[in-house]
Design an enzyme around this catalytic site. Structure first.
Site, PDB file in Angstrom:
ATOM      1  N   SER A  66       0.846  -1.060  -0.182  1.00 16.47           N
ATOM      2  CA  SER A  66      -0.078  -0.042  -0.032  1.00 16.47           C
ATOM      3  C   SER A  66       1.057   1.110  -0.055  1.00 16.47           C
ATOM      4  O   SER A  66       0.417   2.466  -0.027  1.00 16.47           O
ATOM      5  CB  SER A  66      -0.851   0.044   1.067  1.00 16.47           C
ATOM      6  N   LYS A  69      -0.031   3.800  -2.607  1.00 14.34           N
ATOM      7  CA  LYS A  69      -1.198   4.755  -2.594  1.00 14.34           C
ATOM      8  C   LYS A  69      -0.807   6.158  -2.467  1.00 14.34           C
ATOM      9  O   LYS A  69      -1.406   7.239  -2.816  1.00 14.34           O
ATOM     10  CB  LYS A  69      -2.198   4.421  -1.367  1.00 14.34           C
ATOM     11  N   SER A 129      -5.529   3.762   4.276  1.00 12.94           N
ATOM     12  CA  SER A 129      -5.044   2.629   3.311  1.00 12.94           C
ATOM     13  C   SER A 129      -6.345   1.928   2.740  1.00 12.94           C
ATOM     14  O   SER A 129      -6.517   0.560   2.644  1.00 12.94           O
ATOM     15  CB  SER A 129      -4.328   1.784   3.852  1.00 12.94           C
ATOM     16  N   GLU A 165      -4.903  -3.016  -6.483  1.00 10.56           N
ATOM     17  CA  GLU A 165      -4.887  -3.760  -5.174  1.00 10.56           C
ATOM     18  C   GLU A 165      -5.557  -5.044  -5.481  1.00 10.56           C
ATOM     19  O   GLU A 165      -5.276  -6.075  -5.088  1.00 10.56           O
ATOM     20  CB  GLU A 165      -5.548  -2.938  -4.376  1.00 10.56           C
TER      21      GLU A 165
END
Length: 299
Positions: A66, A69, A129, A165
């Protein structure tokens, strides 16, 4: 002789001279910490002028999870600055968007779908997240290839983005194709913080407010500095596979010193057979040692 001594004293009092301890106290402590760990760890520590202070496997290609991001948010804000979108634009989130089974506070709060402003989607994606928000933003950008191209244009070279993702999490090995290096993570932080023609002042302020407001990673970089110190950071975590291996447990960020200066720190823990608590402690301890290096203070 006295003149040389005087020059040395003056140099060390200059504002940019933020190293309070010699590097010899940092390097062996971090290397000793990592020596017994069953994990591959990439570390990059830079001062505010992007001068390398310490690197360990700094150019190794390690999974981001993550962490990307942060990169996605920066790319979206760049499009906002071009007039493609506004932070006040309403983004429709459908039941189909929510149907990926991944971590999502958006789904938890709006299980049947909703409309959120673009600014809210970015906050969810970075600060907590959220994977639903992440994939919506990445789709808006045109997909992983578009993001990677933008990052390369922005001076961030050692990075690859192949999957969103949802697709990354379907197959364990795919996370290794969404990689960065610890040094490249610091480069991304540095590029978007010094902000040479990458983002408008408004977007720059928004991005770093969101990064400073991150709710994840309380036991990693943040745990290594005093509670009142501002940290702008982004975590990434794979969880464990059936063999007890953690593919990634990461934290990258900027730590803002009481002096008004700052430093960059990226720690990527990969292929770890350690517990999640140990992985977190690796990052927290490196963060603590780095804090001591720059301030000559213990927690």
């Amino acid at each position: 002789m006295r003149s040389y001594l005087l020059v040395a004293i003056i140099v060390c009092l200059l504002p940019w001279c933020v190293h309070s301890k010699p590097i010899d106290t940092l390097k062996p402590d971090i290397e000793l910490l990592l020596d017994s760990k069953r994990a591959k760890v990439g570390v990059s520590i830079w001062d505010q002028n992007a001068e390398p202070v310490f690197s360990f496997n700094g150019d190794s290609k390690l999974p981001m999870q993550s962490v990307f991001k942060f990169h996605i948010a920066a790319a979206v804000l760049s499009e906002v600055d071009k007039g493609k979108w506004s932070l006040e634009d309403k983004i429709k989130i459908t039941p189909n968007d929510l149907d990926n089974g991944l971590w999502s506070p958006i789904r938890k709060k709006y299980p049947t779908g909703t409309e959120l402003t673009l600014s809210e989607v970015i906050r969810y994606t970075v600060s907590v997240s959220d994977n639903v928000g992440c994939d919506i933003l990445l789709s808006m950008l045109g997909g992983p290839n578009k993001l990677e191209a933008y990052l390369r244009q922005s001076g961030i070279k050692d990075i690859a983005v192949i999957y969103n993702e949802e697709n990354m999490q379907k197959v364990w090995q795919r996370q290794y194709e969404n990689w960065t290096t610890a040094n490249a993570a610091n480069t991304a932080l540095r590029q978007f913080y010094i902000n040479k023609n990458l983002l408008s002042d408004k977007s720059h302020q928004f991005l770093w407010d969101v990064m400073k407001g991150s709710k994840t990673g309380r036991k990693t970089i943040r745990a290594g500095v005093p509670k009142d110190i501002q940290v702008a950071h982004k975590t990434g975590h794979s969880g464990k596979n059936a063999y007890g291996v953690t593919g990634a447990q990461n934290d990258i960020g900027i730590v803002f010193l009481p002096s008004g200066q700052h430093y960059y720190i990226s720690v990527l823990v990969s292929d770890s057979y350690e517990t999640s608590e140990t992985n977190q402690n690796i990052i927290a301890k490196i963060s603590e040692l780095t804090w001591q290096f720059f301030t000559n203070k213990t927690l």
